[in-house]
Design a protein around this motif. Structure first.
Motif, PDB file in Angstrom:
ATOM      1  N   GLN A   2      21.946   5.566  92.889  1.00  0.00           N
ATOM      2  CA  GLN A   2      22.284   6.941  93.200  1.00  0.00           C
ATOM      3  C   GLN A   2      23.512   6.979  94.105  1.00  0.00           C
ATOM      4  O   GLN A   2      23.715   6.102  94.935  1.00  0.00           O
ATOM      5  N   PRO A  17      21.320  12.118  90.582  1.00  0.00           N
ATOM      6  CA  PRO A  17      20.301  11.398  89.821  1.00  0.00           C
ATOM      7  C   PRO A  17      20.888  10.147  89.178  1.00  0.00           C
ATOM      8  O   PRO A  17      22.036  10.155  88.722  1.00  0.00           O
ATOM      9  N   ASP A  20      18.044   6.409  84.984  1.00  0.00           N
ATOM     10  CA  ASP A  20      16.638   6.509  84.582  1.00  0.00           C
ATOM     11  C   ASP A  20      16.087   7.913  84.817  1.00  0.00           C
ATOM     12  O   ASP A  20      15.393   8.475  83.973  1.00  0.00           O
ATOM     13  N   GLU A  21      16.401   8.483  85.972  1.00  0.00           N
ATOM     14  CA  GLU A  21      15.946   9.836  86.275  1.00  0.00           C
ATOM     15  C   GLU A  21      16.585  10.847  85.318  1.00  0.00           C
ATOM     16  O   GLU A  21      15.928  11.766  84.826  1.00  0.00           O
ATOM     17  N   ARG A  24      14.812  10.586  81.911  1.00  0.00           N
ATOM     18  CA  ARG A  24      13.470  11.205  81.951  1.00  0.00           C
ATOM     19  C   ARG A  24      13.567  12.728  81.963  1.00  0.00           C
ATOM     20  O   ARG A  24      12.865  13.413  81.228  1.00  0.00           O
TER      21      ARG A  24
END
Length: 172
Positions: A2, A17, A20-21, A24
């Motif tokens: 981040q 973000p 991965d975030e 998702r």
């Protein structure tokens, strides 16, 4: 990883973000699945793409996003013409074939050459034949604006949908 950036109107710092975030969260937005195809001196090429949208009715424009690291997109960009093949829900075989970075994309596949000199895939819902109008670099992808030359509405069944990392609306 981040990155910290200053907030616009305060002295607070916010964290952007990470990949991965982002994956998702953005997976909660259902999208259709397409295969973008082109043809150059080395033969047919293509890639699975779920970042596709209509941009303008007049003039008729569409967009798709293509990864800089892909093998097919640079070839399609050089030629300047492409077809977006919109997949039906029952075409997971085509999605897997073109979604993989390995293996033969067109070997053993029945496809036809469109009058725009681009590969038309069999039994899709829609084919959008277009030329590259503009390309905008955006992070690790190019945002490609295409000028539509022809639309072929081929099938009339349920579309392939990608949602929360899987195919279909009942995903997870």
């Amino acid at each position: 990883m981040q990155t910290r950036i200053p907030a616009r109107d305060t002295d607070h710092r916010i964290e952007l973000p990470g990949p991965d975030e982002m994956r998702r969260a953005m997976g909660r937005f259902a999208s259709g699945v397409t295969v973008v195809t082109g043809l150059d001196e080395d033969g047919p090429t293509g890639f699975a793409c779920q970042s596709f949208a209509s941009v303008s009715l007049e003039p008729p424009l569409v967009l798709f996003c293509a990864d800089h690291r892909g093998r097919a997109w640079p070839r399609i960009r050089r030629v300047g013409r492409f077809t977006v093949n919109v997949l039906g829900a029952d075409q997971s075989d085509l999605c897997a074939r073109f979604g993989s970075s390995r293996g033969p994309k067109f070997d053993g596949l029945h496809w036809e050459l469109s009058r725009w000199d681009t590969p038309s895939l069999p039994d899709v819902l829609l084919r959008v034949h277009a030329s590259v109008e503009d390309v905008h670099v955006a992070g690790d992808h190019d945002v490609v604006i295409g000028r539509v030359a022809e639309l072929e509405c081929v099938g009339d069944r349920s579309p392939m949908v990608f949602y929360r990392g899987a195919f279909g609306l009942d995903a997870r």
